[in-house]
Scaffold this active site. Sequence first.
Site, PDB file in Angstrom:
ATOM      1  N   LYS A  53       0.848  -1.195   0.000  1.00  0.00           N
ATOM      2  CA  LYS A  53       0.000   0.000   0.000  1.00  0.00           C
ATOM      3  C   LYS A  53       0.891   1.254   0.000  1.00  0.00           C
ATOM      4  O   LYS A  53       2.084   1.177   0.304  1.00  0.00           O
ATOM      5  CB  LYS A  53      -0.910  -0.006   1.229  1.00  0.00           C
ATOM      6  CG  LYS A  53      -0.183   0.034   2.568  1.00  0.00           C
ATOM      7  CD  LYS A  53      -1.121  -0.286   3.734  1.00  0.00           C
ATOM      8  CE  LYS A  53      -0.373  -0.238   5.063  1.00  0.00           C
ATOM      9  NZ  LYS A  53      -1.165  -0.814   6.154  1.00  0.00           N
ATOM     10  N   TYR A 282      16.215  30.682   6.145  1.00  0.00           N
ATOM     11  CA  TYR A 282      15.076  31.491   6.550  1.00  0.00           C
ATOM     12  C   TYR A 282      15.072  31.732   8.057  1.00  0.00           C
ATOM     13  O   TYR A 282      15.356  30.821   8.839  1.00  0.00           O
ATOM     14  CB  TYR A 282      13.769  30.789   6.172  1.00  0.00           C
ATOM     15  CG  TYR A 282      13.468  30.815   4.685  1.00  0.00           C
ATOM     16  CD1 TYR A 282      13.370  32.016   3.999  1.00  0.00           C
ATOM     17  CD2 TYR A 282      13.276  29.635   3.994  1.00  0.00           C
ATOM     18  CE1 TYR A 282      13.079  32.024   2.642  1.00  0.00           C
ATOM     19  CE2 TYR A 282      12.986  29.635   2.646  1.00  0.00           C
ATOM     20  CZ  TYR A 282      12.888  30.847   1.965  1.00  0.00           C
ATOM     21  OH  TYR A 282      12.611  30.854   0.640  1.00  0.00           O
TER      22      TYR A 282
HETATM   23  C1  LIG Z   1      -0.449  -1.868   6.741  1.00  0.00           C
HETATM   24  C2  LIG Z   1      -1.015  -3.124   7.206  1.00  0.00           C
HETATM   25  C3  LIG Z   1      -0.184  -4.244   7.438  1.00  0.00           C
HETATM   26  C4  LIG Z   1       1.319  -4.171   7.384  1.00  0.00           C
HETATM   27  O1  LIG Z   1       1.801  -3.644   8.607  1.00  0.00           O
HETATM   28  P1  LIG Z   1       3.378  -3.608   8.898  1.00  0.00           P
HETATM   29  O2  LIG Z   1       3.459  -3.157  10.295  1.00  0.00           O
HETATM   30  O3  LIG Z   1       3.948  -2.607   7.954  1.00  0.00           O
HETATM   31  O4  LIG Z   1       3.878  -4.965   8.649  1.00  0.00           O
HETATM   32  C5  LIG Z   1      -0.795  -5.429   7.765  1.00  0.00           C
HETATM   33  N1  LIG Z   1      -2.137  -5.519   7.879  1.00  0.00           N
HETATM   34  C6  LIG Z   1      -2.966  -4.470   7.674  1.00  0.00           C
HETATM   35  C7  LIG Z   1      -4.431  -4.645   7.834  1.00  0.00           C
HETATM   36  C8  LIG Z   1      -2.435  -3.242   7.348  1.00  0.00           C
HETATM   37  O5  LIG Z   1      -3.236  -2.195   7.172  1.00  0.00           O
END
Ligand SMILES: *Cc1c(COP(=O)(O)O)cnc(C)c1O
Length: 408
Positions: A53, A282
Amino acid sequence: MTAGAVTPSETAQIGIEGLRSTRAIVDLDAVAANVRAIRSSLPASTRIMAVVKANAYGHGAPWVAASALAAGASLLGVATVGEGIRLRKAGIADQIVLLGSIAQGEVPEALRWELDITVAERRLLETVQQRVREQILDSAPRIHLKIDTGLRRYGCPPHAASALAARLRSDPLLQFAGVCTHFASADEPLERFTDDQLASFEAAIAELAREGEAVPDRHVANSAAVLRGIGCRFEIVRIGIALYGVPPSDDVPLLPGMRPVMGIESRIARVFDLTPGDCVGYNRTFQADCPMRAGLVPIGYADGYRRSFANGGWVGLNGRKARVLGRVSMDQIVIEIPGDADTVVGDVVQIMGAGVHGSGPHVGELAAIAGTNSYEILVGIRGRVPRVFMESNRTSAVHFAASDGESD
Ligand SMILES: *Cc1c(COP(=O)(O)O)cnc(C)c1O
């Protein structure tokens, strides 16, 4: 799906020589090494979902996904329908799971692109049931049921799981593909809450099985849980941050053989002298109290190099630590060139992680400076920082977006 099978439109038509000097080096061999290390820690029957994602946590989703699948991951996880479609358009035909809630209006596209949908209440499930009867699909869509065991974010209460499961099972046009939950505190080893969540999930599963029905693929473990050996005996584990070679927290180390996938480097654009009393940047927050040399580096907060890195931030320069002087601008920073350093325009500056020219702060150190976690630093690296994908020590692809929201 073979490694690197990414459509040309995903690859910038620009040679590496033509890139800006600020770039993210994405080591796809490290993705493979991380998948293999996790693979070897799991029972042979447990499948790995590579969570890609948010553009694979800022790394470049199509490339990371292809590498992870080639190295032994079996399926992919994304957050949005758009993320799933992007992977499909890049030629990825493997199972892709939408991990969270989607709006009812997104259901037709999710079905059309064969993305697994995760439901947690009757409303979304009914919409899927309705749409599936209106659309012509090649196969029955895969649906996962999410149970909330304590995160209080997405998921049905455990007692509601049976009714939803029954509705799912009784629809011949749907496949009941998975049942899952998500941990709240798996990255805190002393937290007992994870055990409670696991017990609550198992009780709900027992309920589903009591009805004499087969239980679909179970998945509960995120990176932290897998690294700690929790929830690994279920059919699937969901690996995000560990895939990228970054520990979920300071309390949960990686396994041997795992290494960071992304490093960010730039080059000195200008070297200049500061005399005592000169202020830099700045609002003139840094003032030189002795003669010193400074270097301009073309990275700033529009690249995801945060303003808060100014307070204690540093970069690697010719094997030394060089601190950030004054404020971080939108597109540039000024660093101190250590007194005895022999630095010229064009020298490599290691902004994050280790590179062939030396070491900068790792992502966890930057996160600590900014008062956040490694996840937020990684996903904050903007599209205008070119991603240079390395495979077997050569550049396999280059990708960038002129600005976020453009290109993909
Ligand atoms: C993002 C996510 C993961 C992965 O989590 P990590 O801590 O990056 O391994 C697993 N399950 C769900 C439902 C997520 O949203």
